[in-house]
Write a protein that holds these residues in place. Structure first.
Motif, PDB file in Angstrom:
ATOM      1  N   VAL A  35      52.539  57.150  57.570  1.00 54.56           N
ATOM      2  CA  VAL A  35      53.109  58.418  58.516  1.00 54.56           C
ATOM      3  C   VAL A  35      51.953  58.664  59.372  1.00 54.56           C
ATOM      4  CG1 VAL A  35      53.861  60.695  58.385  1.00 54.56           C
ATOM      5  CG2 VAL A  35      54.810  58.976  56.683  1.00 54.56           C
ATOM      6  N   LYS A  36      50.818  59.052  58.923  1.00 54.51           N
ATOM      7  CA  LYS A  36      49.992  59.591  59.773  1.00 54.51           C
ATOM      8  C   LYS A  36      49.416  58.553  60.698  1.00 54.51           C
ATOM      9  CE  LYS A  36      47.226  62.175  56.408  1.00 54.51           C
ATOM     10  NZ  LYS A  36      45.798  62.045  55.416  1.00 54.51           N
ATOM     11  N   ALA A  37      49.581  56.912  60.391  1.00 57.71           N
ATOM     12  CA  ALA A  37      49.401  55.836  61.640  1.00 57.71           C
ATOM     13  C   ALA A  37      50.521  56.098  62.510  1.00 57.71           C
ATOM     14  CB  ALA A  37      49.153  54.635  60.995  1.00 57.71           C
ATOM     15  N   LEU A  38      51.829  56.158  61.976  1.00 53.89           N
ATOM     16  CA  LEU A  38      53.143  56.371  62.807  1.00 53.89           C
ATOM     17  C   LEU A  38      53.093  57.621  63.688  1.00 53.89           C
ATOM     18  CD1 LEU A  38      55.538  55.137  60.259  1.00 53.89           C
ATOM     19  CD2 LEU A  38      55.104  53.856  62.222  1.00 53.89           C
ATOM     20  N   ALA A  39      52.337  58.637  63.406  1.00 55.37           N
ATOM     21  CA  ALA A  39      52.352  59.712  64.133  1.00 55.37           C
ATOM     22  C   ALA A  39      51.240  59.507  65.503  1.00 55.37           C
ATOM     23  CB  ALA A  39      51.570  60.893  63.520  1.00 55.37           C
ATOM     24  N   GLY A  40      50.635  58.319  65.542  1.00 57.63           N
ATOM     25  CA  GLY A  40      49.891  57.828  66.559  1.00 57.63           C
ATOM     26  C   GLY A  40      50.307  56.983  67.218  1.00 57.63           C
ATOM     27  N   HIS A  41      51.499  56.235  66.636  1.00 55.89           N
ATOM     28  CA  HIS A  41      52.417  55.247  67.428  1.00 55.89           C
ATOM     29  C   HIS A  41      52.683  55.528  68.880  1.00 55.89           C
ATOM     30  CE1 HIS A  41      55.576  52.239  68.158  1.00 55.89           C
ATOM     31  NE2 HIS A  41      54.900  51.539  67.339  1.00 55.89           N
ATOM     32  N   GLY A  42      52.838  54.737  69.867  1.00 59.04           N
ATOM     33  CA  GLY A  42      53.009  55.046  70.929  1.00 59.04           C
ATOM     34  C   GLY A  42      54.366  55.426  71.198  1.00 59.04           C
ATOM     35  N   ASP A  43      55.349  55.143  70.370  1.00 57.56           N
ATOM     36  CA  ASP A  43      56.642  55.674  70.618  1.00 57.56           C
ATOM     37  C   ASP A  43      57.191  56.948  69.961  1.00 57.56           C
ATOM     38  OD1 ASP A  43      57.819  53.754  72.314  1.00 57.56           O
ATOM     39  OD2 ASP A  43      58.630  52.484  70.810  1.00 57.56           O
ATOM     40  N   PHE A  44      55.891  57.754  69.058  1.00 62.31           N
ATOM     41  CA  PHE A  44      56.050  58.882  68.473  1.00 62.31           C
ATOM     42  C   PHE A  44      55.835  59.887  69.654  1.00 62.31           C
ATOM     43  CE2 PHE A  44      54.759  62.617  66.457  1.00 62.31           C
ATOM     44  CZ  PHE A  44      55.719  62.971  65.771  1.00 62.31           C
ATOM     45  N   ASN A  45      56.643  60.930  69.924  1.00 62.67           N
ATOM     46  CA  ASN A  45      56.380  61.931  70.867  1.00 62.67           C
ATOM     47  C   ASN A  45      56.711  63.150  70.232  1.00 62.67           C
ATOM     48  OD1 ASN A  45      56.084  63.662  72.996  1.00 62.67           O
ATOM     49  ND2 ASN A  45      57.524  62.603  74.238  1.00 62.67           N
ATOM     50  N   PRO A  46      55.720  63.975  70.017  1.00 61.73           N
ATOM     51  CA  PRO A  46      55.973  65.154  68.995  1.00 61.73           C
ATOM     52  C   PRO A  46      56.821  66.047  70.086  1.00 61.73           C
ATOM     53  CG  PRO A  46      53.566  65.162  69.959  1.00 61.73           C
ATOM     54  CD  PRO A  46      54.000  63.770  70.276  1.00 61.73           C
ATOM     55  N   LYS A  47      57.126  65.845  71.319  1.00 61.23           N
ATOM     56  CA  LYS A  47      58.143  66.676  71.975  1.00 61.23           C
ATOM     57  C   LYS A  47      59.392  66.280  72.104  1.00 61.23           C
ATOM     58  CE  LYS A  47      54.347  67.758  75.610  1.00 61.23           C
ATOM     59  NZ  LYS A  47      54.014  67.821  76.830  1.00 61.23           N
ATOM     60  N   ASN A  48      59.742  65.352  71.196  1.00 56.00           N
ATOM     61  CA  ASN A  48      61.018  64.862  71.162  1.00 56.00           C
ATOM     62  C   ASN A  48      61.436  65.088  69.787  1.00 56.00           C
ATOM     63  OD1 ASN A  48      62.945  63.057  70.396  1.00 56.00           O
ATOM     64  ND2 ASN A  48      62.363  61.291  71.184  1.00 56.00           N
ATOM     65  N   LEU A  69      67.694  55.696  69.268  1.00 54.15           N
ATOM     66  CA  LEU A  69      68.160  56.034  68.038  1.00 54.15           C
ATOM     67  C   LEU A  69      67.945  55.171  66.888  1.00 54.15           C
ATOM     68  CD1 LEU A  69      71.709  57.399  69.214  1.00 54.15           C
ATOM     69  CD2 LEU A  69      69.577  58.986  68.594  1.00 54.15           C
ATOM     70  N   VAL A  70      68.013  53.869  67.092  1.00 49.94           N
ATOM     71  CA  VAL A  70      67.519  52.992  66.110  1.00 49.94           C
ATOM     72  C   VAL A  70      66.108  53.047  65.773  1.00 49.94           C
ATOM     73  CG1 VAL A  70      67.687  50.510  65.441  1.00 49.94           C
ATOM     74  CG2 VAL A  70      69.426  51.332  66.824  1.00 49.94           C
ATOM     75  N   ILE A  71      65.079  53.249  66.839  1.00 54.83           N
ATOM     76  CA  ILE A  71      63.916  53.220  66.572  1.00 54.83           C
ATOM     77  C   ILE A  71      63.578  54.662  65.674  1.00 54.83           C
ATOM     78  CG2 ILE A  71      61.518  53.732  67.501  1.00 54.83           C
ATOM     79  CD1 ILE A  71      62.448  50.764  67.335  1.00 54.83           C
ATOM     80  N   ASP A  72      64.508  55.665  65.610  1.00 53.63           N
ATOM     81  CA  ASP A  72      64.273  56.829  64.978  1.00 53.63           C
ATOM     82  C   ASP A  72      64.677  56.770  63.551  1.00 53.63           C
ATOM     83  OD1 ASP A  72      63.700  58.840  66.859  1.00 53.63           O
ATOM     84  OD2 ASP A  72      65.883  59.442  67.108  1.00 53.63           O
ATOM     85  N   LYS A  73      65.402  55.579  63.412  1.00 58.74           N
ATOM     86  CA  LYS A  73      66.098  55.201  61.961  1.00 58.74           C
ATOM     87  C   LYS A  73      64.570  54.347  61.403  1.00 58.74           C
ATOM     88  CE  LYS A  73      70.701  54.848  62.792  1.00 58.74           C
ATOM     89  NZ  LYS A  73      71.971  54.608  62.043  1.00 58.74           N
ATOM     90  N   TRP A  74      63.740  53.592  62.374  1.00 59.40           N
ATOM     91  CA  TRP A  74      62.791  52.627  62.035  1.00 59.40           C
ATOM     92  C   TRP A  74      61.520  53.787  61.548  1.00 59.40           C
ATOM     93  CZ3 TRP A  74      57.720  52.252  64.569  1.00 59.40           C
ATOM     94  CH2 TRP A  74      57.237  50.941  64.058  1.00 59.40           C
ATOM     95  N   PHE A  75      61.386  54.745  62.075  1.00 63.21           N
ATOM     96  CA  PHE A  75      60.467  55.946  61.663  1.00 63.21           C
ATOM     97  C   PHE A  75      60.886  56.264  60.271  1.00 63.21           C
ATOM     98  CE2 PHE A  75      58.880  55.781  66.239  1.00 63.21           C
ATOM     99  CZ  PHE A  75      57.532  55.842  65.994  1.00 63.21           C
ATOM    100  N   ARG A  85      59.734  42.822  63.389  1.00 62.55           N
ATOM    101  CA  ARG A  85      60.876  42.169  64.055  1.00 62.55           C
ATOM    102  C   ARG A  85      61.961  43.193  64.319  1.00 62.55           C
ATOM    103  NH1 ARG A  85      61.313  37.724  60.291  1.00 62.55           N
ATOM    104  NH2 ARG A  85      63.586  38.116  60.472  1.00 62.55           N
ATOM    105  N   PHE A  86      62.122  44.075  63.399  1.00 65.96           N
ATOM    106  CA  PHE A  86      63.374  45.154  63.626  1.00 65.96           C
ATOM    107  C   PHE A  86      62.986  46.018  64.834  1.00 65.96           C
ATOM    108  CE2 PHE A  86      65.389  49.104  63.025  1.00 65.96           C
ATOM    109  CZ  PHE A  86      66.754  48.668  62.686  1.00 65.96           C
ATOM    110  N   TYR A  87      61.520  46.372  64.945  1.00 70.72           N
ATOM    111  CA  TYR A  87      60.954  47.200  65.962  1.00 70.72           C
ATOM    112  C   TYR A  87      61.006  46.397  67.510  1.00 70.72           C
ATOM    113  CZ  TYR A  87      58.097  49.664  69.169  1.00 70.72           C
ATOM    114  OH  TYR A  87      57.596  50.521  70.260  1.00 70.72           O
ATOM    115  N   ALA A  88      60.842  45.073  67.120  1.00 67.98           N
ATOM    116  CA  ALA A  88      60.788  44.158  68.388  1.00 67.98           C
ATOM    117  C   ALA A  88      62.118  44.098  68.792  1.00 67.98           C
ATOM    118  CB  ALA A  88      60.143  42.925  68.294  1.00 67.98           C
ATOM    119  N   LYS A  89      63.102  44.172  68.148  1.00 73.09           N
ATOM    120  CA  LYS A  89      64.664  43.769  68.503  1.00 73.09           C
ATOM    121  C   LYS A  89      65.178  45.129  69.123  1.00 73.09           C
ATOM    122  CE  LYS A  89      69.091  42.307  67.182  1.00 73.09           C
ATOM    123  NZ  LYS A  89      69.770  41.434  65.847  1.00 73.09           N
TER     124      LYS A  89
END
Length: 171
Positions: free
Chosen positions: A91-104, A70-76, A60-64
């Motif tokens: 953490v391994k799974a989150l590294a594959g999340h669509g909003d994780f970008n190693p260039k960011n 910046l808030v999604i950074d806090k979520w991660f 729910r936090f992510y959806a909102k």
């Protein structure tokens, strides 16, 4: 501000002492929050606990807040700092999340940097955190050496750890 900080600190302490009651209170605060600070504080309690409340609140936090980087950074970061036994897998799974970008760099710090500060799971006695981390340091070094160097700093205090962990870090 001070009252909100005290309330949220008390919630965290209560959850540490009585996880079931803490989960119920954190979920109630999360659901009734009229500001992000209280919602995030409740989520910060829930990420350490087992139970359905945790997963539902994270979703729910992510959806909102998914449109606010910046808030999604806090979520991660909250998930990477969890004391739960499945944190490394998360953490391994989150590294594959669509909003994780190693260039960011901010996103890298949020997920991987927060994990590097996780005293419970980065420094696991079996060395699994140490095995996971160099992959990202080397990968990021090719993209942007500055965040890679920041991650490598997690190994800086190696002398403060027991001999077994020192050997694992060196390896």
């Amino acid at each position: 501000v001070g009252r909100r900080q005290l309330k949220n600190r008390a919630l965290a302490y209560l959850a540490d002492g009585d996880p079931a009651e803490g989960a119920a209170l954190a979920l109630a605060q999360f659901e009734g929050a009229d500001n992000m600070t209280d919602a995030q504080a409740a989520l910060a309690v829930l990420v350490h606990l087992d139970g359905d409340e945790r997963g539902a609140a994270l979703q729910r936090f992510y959806a909102k807040w998914q449109t606010n980087p910046l808030v999604i950074d806090k979520w991660f970061a909250l998930q990477a700092g969890s004391r739960r036994s499945d944190t490394l897998a998360a953490v391994k799974a989150l590294a594959g999340h669509g909003d994780f970008n190693p260039k960011n760099p901010n996103r890298v710090r949020a997920l991987l940097g927060s994990f590097g500060h996780n005293q419970v799971h980065f420094h696991r006695a079996d060395g699994a955190g140490y095995e996971f981390y160099p992959y990202w340091i080397l990968r990021l070094d090719r993209i942007n050496p500055q965040p890679a160097a920041g991650l490598a700093a997690a190994f800086t205090p190696w002398k403060r750890f027991d001999g077994g962990r020192q050997k694992l870090m060196a390896a």
